[in-house]
Design an enzyme around this catalytic site. Structure first.
Site: not given
Ligand code: AP5
Ligand code: ZN
Length: 215
Positions: A13, A88, A127, A161
Site C-alpha cells: 500500500k 481498517r 524492509r 520499524r
Molecule cells: P509496503 O509498501 O511498505 O507495504 P504496506 O502495505 O504499506 O505495509 P505496512 O506494513 O506499512 O502496512 P501496515 O498496514 O501493517 O502498517 P501501517 O503503517 O498502516 O511494502 C512492504 C515491503 O515489501 C517493502 O519493503 C516494499 O519495498 C516491498 N514490496 C512492496 N511491493 C512489492 C512487490 N510487488 N514485490 C516485492 N516487494 C514489494 O500500520 C501500522 C500500525 O499502525 C498498525 O498495526 C496499527 O497499530 C496502527 N494503525 C494504522 N492505521 C490504523 C487504522 N486505520 N486503525 C487502527 N490502527 C491503525
C-alpha cells in the site's frame, strides 16, 4: 479522485501510494505514518498509541478517524486523496463516509491488493527505510543502488520499524483477517472494488493500479 488502497500488512500500500503521489500529485493519507509521527513527537495521541502499535494491534477507531478528518481539512478540495491503511474496521468505514460527505468528496475506487499472506512475512521483516527522506528499501527486493547510500537523498542513515518483527507481524495479519477483510463487502455492494495482483513485480502492480484509475 479519492481512493482506498486495501490490503494486509506488507501488501504494498505504501509503495504504490508513493508512486501515485509522484505521478498524479495526489496526497497519501497513511494513518500508520500519522501515528508514527505522533509517537515520535510524543503527542497525547502518540503516547496512547505506542504500545498498541508495537504489539501489532489496532489503535482506536476515533483516534484514526480524527487524524484523517484533520488531514482532509488541511487539503484543497481539488487534491486527490489516497487512503493508505484506513479504514481498517467497519466502524472506520462508516466514519469515513461521514467525513467524506462533510468535505464534499466521494470515493471513486477501492483497490484491493491481493497477496499471499505467508509470503508477506519475508517482505515485511526485510524492509527498511531512509532515516532522512523515508524512501523505502528491502534487503532482497530493493537495495539502494549504491550500498548504504539512499538513492533519493544521499543519506547513509537507515531505520527499521519496531513492529516489523515476526510476532507483531503475525498479530497485524490476524487483525487484518478478523477486522479489515470483512469491510470489503461494504464496498463491493457499491460496485467500486477492483482487485489487483499484489504478488506481481512492483512496476506491474503500479501498471494495474493505473489501469483501474483510468476506468
Ligand atoms: P509496503 O509498501 O511498505 O507495504 P504496506 O502495505 O504499506 O505495509 P505496512 O506494513 O506499512 O502496512 P501496515 O498496514 O501493517 O502498517 P501501517 O503503517 O498502516 O511494502 C512492504 C515491503 O515489501 C517493502 O519493503 C516494499 O519495498 C516491498 N514490496 C512492496 N511491493 C512489492 C512487490 N510487488 N514485490 C516485492 N516487494 C514489494 O500500520 C501500522 C500500525 O499502525 C498498525 O498495526 C496499527 O497499530 C496502527 N494503525 C494504522 N492505521 C490504523 C487504522 N486505520 N486503525 C487502527 N490502527 C491503525
Ligand atoms: Zn533518503
Amino acid at each position: 479522485m479519492n481512493i482506498i488502497l486495501l490490503g494486509p500488512p506488507g501488501a504494498g500500500k505504501g509503495t504504490q501510494s508513493g508512486r501515485l503521489v509522484e505521478r498524479h500529485g495526489m496526497r497519501q493519507l497513511s494513518t500508520g505514518d500519522m501515528l508514527r509521527a505522533a509517537v515520535a513527537a510524543k503527542t497525547p495521541v502518540g503516547l496512547k498509541a505506542k504500545a498498541v502499535m508495537d504489539r501489532g494491534e489496532l489503535v482506536s477507531d476515533q483516534i484514526v478517524s480524527d487524524l484523517i478528518d484533520a488531514e482532509l481539512e488541511s487539503m484543497g478540495p481539488s487534491i486527490g486523496a489516497i487512503f493508505d491503511g484506513y479504514p481498517r474496521t467497519a466502524d472506520q468505514a462508516h466514519q469515513l463516509d461521514a467525513i467524506l460527505a462533510r468535505h464534499g468528496r466521494k470515493l471513486d475506487h477501492v483497490i484491493e491488493l491481493e497477496v499471499d499472506l505467508d509470503a508477506l512475512i519475508e517482505r515485511i521483516t526485510g524492509r527498511f527505510s531512509c532515516a532522512n527522506c523515508g524512501e523505502g528499501y528491502h534487503d532482497t527486493f530493493k537495495q539502494p543502488k549504491v550500498e548504504g547510500v539512499c538513492d533519493r537523498c544521499g543519506s547513509t542513515e537507515f531505520k527499521r520499524r519496531k513492529d516489523d518483527n515476526e510476532e507483531a507481524v503475525r498479530t497485524r495479519m490476524d487483525e487484518y483477517r478478523k477486522k479489515t477483510a470483512p469491510i470489503l463487502p461494504i464496498y463491493d455492494a457499491q460496485g467500486i472494488v477492483s482487485r489487483v495482483d499484489g504478488m506481481a513485480d512492483i512496476d506491474d502492480v503500479t501498471a494495474a493500479v493505473e489501469k483501474v484509475l483510468s476506468k
